[in-house]
Design a protein around this motif. Structure first.
Motif, PDB file in Angstrom:
ATOM      1  N   LEU A  83     -17.228  65.591  18.534  1.00  0.00           N
ATOM      2  CA  LEU A  83     -17.240  65.648  17.076  1.00  0.00           C
ATOM      3  C   LEU A  83     -18.471  66.391  16.579  1.00  0.00           C
ATOM      4  O   LEU A  83     -19.516  66.384  17.231  1.00  0.00           O
ATOM      5  N   GLY A  84     -18.345  66.980  15.413  1.00  0.00           N
ATOM      6  CA  GLY A  84     -19.488  67.616  14.772  1.00  0.00           C
ATOM      7  C   GLY A  84     -20.432  66.561  14.221  1.00  0.00           C
ATOM      8  O   GLY A  84     -20.095  65.375  14.125  1.00  0.00           O
ATOM      9  N   THR A  85     -21.611  66.999  13.830  1.00  0.00           N
ATOM     10  CA  THR A  85     -22.669  66.100  13.365  1.00  0.00           C
ATOM     11  C   THR A  85     -22.214  65.147  12.264  1.00  0.00           C
ATOM     12  O   THR A  85     -22.552  63.969  12.285  1.00  0.00           O
ATOM     13  N   TRP A  86     -21.454  65.629  11.300  1.00  0.00           N
ATOM     14  CA  TRP A  86     -21.089  64.806  10.145  1.00  0.00           C
ATOM     15  C   TRP A  86     -19.622  64.405  10.153  1.00  0.00           C
ATOM     16  O   TRP A  86     -19.053  64.099   9.110  1.00  0.00           O
ATOM     17  N   GLN A  87     -18.998  64.374  11.329  1.00  0.00           N
ATOM     18  CA  GLN A  87     -17.582  64.043  11.401  1.00  0.00           C
ATOM     19  C   GLN A  87     -17.343  62.632  11.916  1.00  0.00           C
ATOM     20  O   GLN A  87     -18.016  62.174  12.828  1.00  0.00           O
ATOM     21  N   GLY A  88     -16.354  61.983  11.314  1.00  0.00           N
ATOM     22  CA  GLY A  88     -15.897  60.680  11.765  1.00  0.00           C
ATOM     23  C   GLY A  88     -14.382  60.635  11.714  1.00  0.00           C
ATOM     24  O   GLY A  88     -13.747  61.403  10.983  1.00  0.00           O
ATOM     25  N   VAL A  89     -13.794  59.724  12.485  1.00  0.00           N
ATOM     26  CA  VAL A  89     -12.349  59.538  12.511  1.00  0.00           C
ATOM     27  C   VAL A  89     -12.019  58.341  11.626  1.00  0.00           C
ATOM     28  O   VAL A  89     -12.578  57.249  11.814  1.00  0.00           O
ATOM     29  N   TYR A  90     -11.112  58.551  10.688  1.00  0.00           N
ATOM     30  CA  TYR A  90     -10.777  57.502   9.727  1.00  0.00           C
ATOM     31  C   TYR A  90      -9.277  57.256   9.672  1.00  0.00           C
ATOM     32  O   TYR A  90      -8.478  58.197   9.712  1.00  0.00           O
ATOM     33  N   LEU A  91      -8.927  55.989   9.568  1.00  0.00           N
ATOM     34  CA  LEU A  91      -7.567  55.584   9.241  1.00  0.00           C
ATOM     35  C   LEU A  91      -7.557  55.441   7.720  1.00  0.00           C
ATOM     36  O   LEU A  91      -8.362  54.695   7.163  1.00  0.00           O
ATOM     37  N   TRP A  92      -6.693  56.191   7.082  1.00  0.00           N
ATOM     38  CA  TRP A  92      -6.645  56.201   5.617  1.00  0.00           C
ATOM     39  C   TRP A  92      -5.404  55.438   5.173  1.00  0.00           C
ATOM     40  O   TRP A  92      -4.287  55.921   5.301  1.00  0.00           O
ATOM     41  N   GLU A  93      -5.620  54.245   4.678  1.00  0.00           N
ATOM     42  CA  GLU A  93      -4.526  53.398   4.193  1.00  0.00           C
ATOM     43  C   GLU A  93      -4.131  53.858   2.793  1.00  0.00           C
ATOM     44  O   GLU A  93      -4.988  53.969   1.911  1.00  0.00           O
ATOM     45  N   HIS A  94      -2.840  54.112   2.606  1.00  0.00           N
ATOM     46  CA  HIS A  94      -2.355  54.566   1.303  1.00  0.00           C
ATOM     47  C   HIS A  94      -1.666  53.462   0.502  1.00  0.00           C
ATOM     48  O   HIS A  94      -1.369  53.660  -0.674  1.00  0.00           O
ATOM     49  N   ARG A  95      -1.435  52.316   1.118  1.00  0.00           N
ATOM     50  CA  ARG A  95      -0.826  51.198   0.404  1.00  0.00           C
ATOM     51  C   ARG A  95      -1.926  50.344  -0.227  1.00  0.00           C
ATOM     52  O   ARG A  95      -3.039  50.260   0.287  1.00  0.00           O
ATOM     53  N   ALA A  96      -1.591  49.690  -1.340  1.00  0.00           N
ATOM     54  CA  ALA A  96      -2.576  48.872  -2.044  1.00  0.00           C
ATOM     55  C   ALA A  96      -2.921  47.598  -1.258  1.00  0.00           C
ATOM     56  O   ALA A  96      -4.066  47.143  -1.288  1.00  0.00           O
ATOM     57  N   ALA A  97      -1.952  47.055  -0.550  1.00  0.00           N
ATOM     58  CA  ALA A  97      -2.160  45.804   0.199  1.00  0.00           C
ATOM     59  C   ALA A  97      -2.667  46.082   1.610  1.00  0.00           C
ATOM     60  O   ALA A  97      -2.502  47.177   2.142  1.00  0.00           O
ATOM     61  N   ALA A  98      -3.263  45.078   2.208  1.00  0.00           N
ATOM     62  CA  ALA A  98      -3.722  45.163   3.600  1.00  0.00           C
ATOM     63  C   ALA A  98      -2.526  45.335   4.530  1.00  0.00           C
ATOM     64  O   ALA A  98      -1.442  44.804   4.261  1.00  0.00           O
ATOM     65  N   HIS A  99      -2.743  46.082   5.610  1.00  0.00           N
ATOM     66  CA  HIS A  99      -1.693  46.294   6.613  1.00  0.00           C
ATOM     67  C   HIS A  99      -2.312  46.328   8.006  1.00  0.00           C
ATOM     68  O   HIS A  99      -3.493  46.639   8.163  1.00  0.00           O
ATOM     69  N   THR A 100      -1.492  46.050   9.001  1.00  0.00           N
ATOM     70  CA  THR A 100      -1.890  46.245  10.387  1.00  0.00           C
ATOM     71  C   THR A 100      -1.300  47.570  10.840  1.00  0.00           C
ATOM     72  O   THR A 100      -0.104  47.809  10.658  1.00  0.00           O
ATOM     73  N   ARG A 101      -2.161  48.425  11.398  1.00  0.00           N
ATOM     74  CA  ARG A 101      -1.754  49.782  11.787  1.00  0.00           C
ATOM     75  C   ARG A 101      -2.033  50.016  13.268  1.00  0.00           C
ATOM     76  O   ARG A 101      -3.036  49.536  13.794  1.00  0.00           O
ATOM     77  N   SER A 102      -1.156  50.777  13.914  1.00  0.00           N
ATOM     78  CA  SER A 102      -1.301  51.089  15.340  1.00  0.00           C
ATOM     79  C   SER A 102      -1.531  52.573  15.537  1.00  0.00           C
ATOM     80  O   SER A 102      -0.827  53.402  14.962  1.00  0.00           O
ATOM     81  N   VAL A 103      -2.530  52.880  16.374  1.00  0.00           N
ATOM     82  CA  VAL A 103      -2.870  54.260  16.706  1.00  0.00           C
ATOM     83  C   VAL A 103      -2.728  54.428  18.208  1.00  0.00           C
ATOM     84  O   VAL A 103      -3.393  53.724  18.988  1.00  0.00           O
ATOM     85  N   VAL A 104      -1.866  55.346  18.630  1.00  0.00           N
ATOM     86  CA  VAL A 104      -1.705  55.654  20.045  1.00  0.00           C
ATOM     87  C   VAL A 104      -2.744  56.715  20.411  1.00  0.00           C
ATOM     88  O   VAL A 104      -2.809  57.766  19.788  1.00  0.00           O
ATOM     89  N   VAL A 105      -3.575  56.394  21.400  1.00  0.00           N
ATOM     90  CA  VAL A 105      -4.620  57.291  21.879  1.00  0.00           C
ATOM     91  C   VAL A 105      -4.157  57.817  23.231  1.00  0.00           C
ATOM     92  O   VAL A 105      -3.951  57.047  24.168  1.00  0.00           O
ATOM     93  N   THR A 106      -3.990  59.134  23.330  1.00  0.00           N
ATOM     94  CA  THR A 106      -3.591  59.762  24.573  1.00  0.00           C
ATOM     95  C   THR A 106      -4.704  60.725  24.997  1.00  0.00           C
ATOM     96  O   THR A 106      -5.098  61.597  24.223  1.00  0.00           O
ATOM     97  N   LEU A 107      -5.218  60.520  26.198  1.00  0.00           N
ATOM     98  CA  LEU A 107      -6.286  61.370  26.730  1.00  0.00           C
ATOM     99  C   LEU A 107      -5.755  62.181  27.893  1.00  0.00           C
ATOM    100  O   LEU A 107      -5.128  61.629  28.797  1.00  0.00           O
ATOM    101  N   ILE A 108      -6.011  63.471  27.836  1.00  0.00           N
ATOM    102  CA  ILE A 108      -5.574  64.391  28.877  1.00  0.00           C
ATOM    103  C   ILE A 108      -6.816  65.101  29.380  1.00  0.00           C
ATOM    104  O   ILE A 108      -7.578  65.677  28.596  1.00  0.00           O
ATOM    105  N   GLY A 109      -7.046  65.051  30.668  1.00  0.00           N
ATOM    106  CA  GLY A 109      -8.223  65.723  31.198  1.00  0.00           C
ATOM    107  C   GLY A 109      -8.136  65.947  32.683  1.00  0.00           C
ATOM    108  O   GLY A 109      -7.241  65.523  33.357  1.00  0.00           O
TER     109      GLY A 109
END
Length: 137
Positions: free
Chosen positions: A111-137
């Motif tokens: 990542l660059g100096t000022w970069q972060g990874v964010y989950l951006w919730e668009h619903r007004a209420a709280a939610h549980t969200r799943s992110v699939v992380v796939t690493l290839i190397g």
């Protein structure tokens, strides 16, 4: 080498949640030293963004911009099955996207100096969200 795992996050409702540290832990645990980290959000009313991590005003301003692009409760919307924010949340998800690719170098997110990874919730209420992380190397 291929490594995949799913991370789960509870959002407080509309706004951004910094998930950089959790994704970085997944990268370290994978053992991938050089490659690619692909992130995929398994939802249609939230997004993944790579954004400024030092000035929270940037993310607040993005919220303002998106509220103008896709306002809650627009009478032109037909889809409102889950409330006034339903269609707006889907539109915002399409506009911002649900996937990111980040290089991995020396076993870390490149990542660059000022970069972060964010989950951006668009619903007004709280939610549980799943992110699939796939690493290839």
């Amino acid at each position: 080498m291929l490594h995949q795992q799913t991370l789960t996050f509870r959002t407080p409702g509309r706004g951004t949640t910094d998930i950089t540290a959790e994704v970085a832990r997944a990268v370290r645990a994978s053992g991938v030293q050089s490659g690619l980290c692909h992130l995929f959000l398994q939802h249609t009313s939230a997004s993944l963004i790579l954004c400024e991590n030092a000035a929270p005003a940037v993310r607040r301003d993005l919220e303002t911009i998106f509220s103008r692009l896709a306002p809650d409760g627009d009478p032109a919307y037909r889809h409102d099955d889950e409330g006034a924010d339903d269609m707006a949340a889907h539109a915002r998800g399409v506009l911002a996207g649900v996937a990111l690719h980040i290089p991995v170098a020396d076993g870390r997110l490149a990542l660059g100096t000022w970069q972060g990874v964010y989950l951006w919730e668009h619903r007004a209420a709280a939610h549980t969200r799943s992110v699939v992380v796939t690493l290839i190397g």
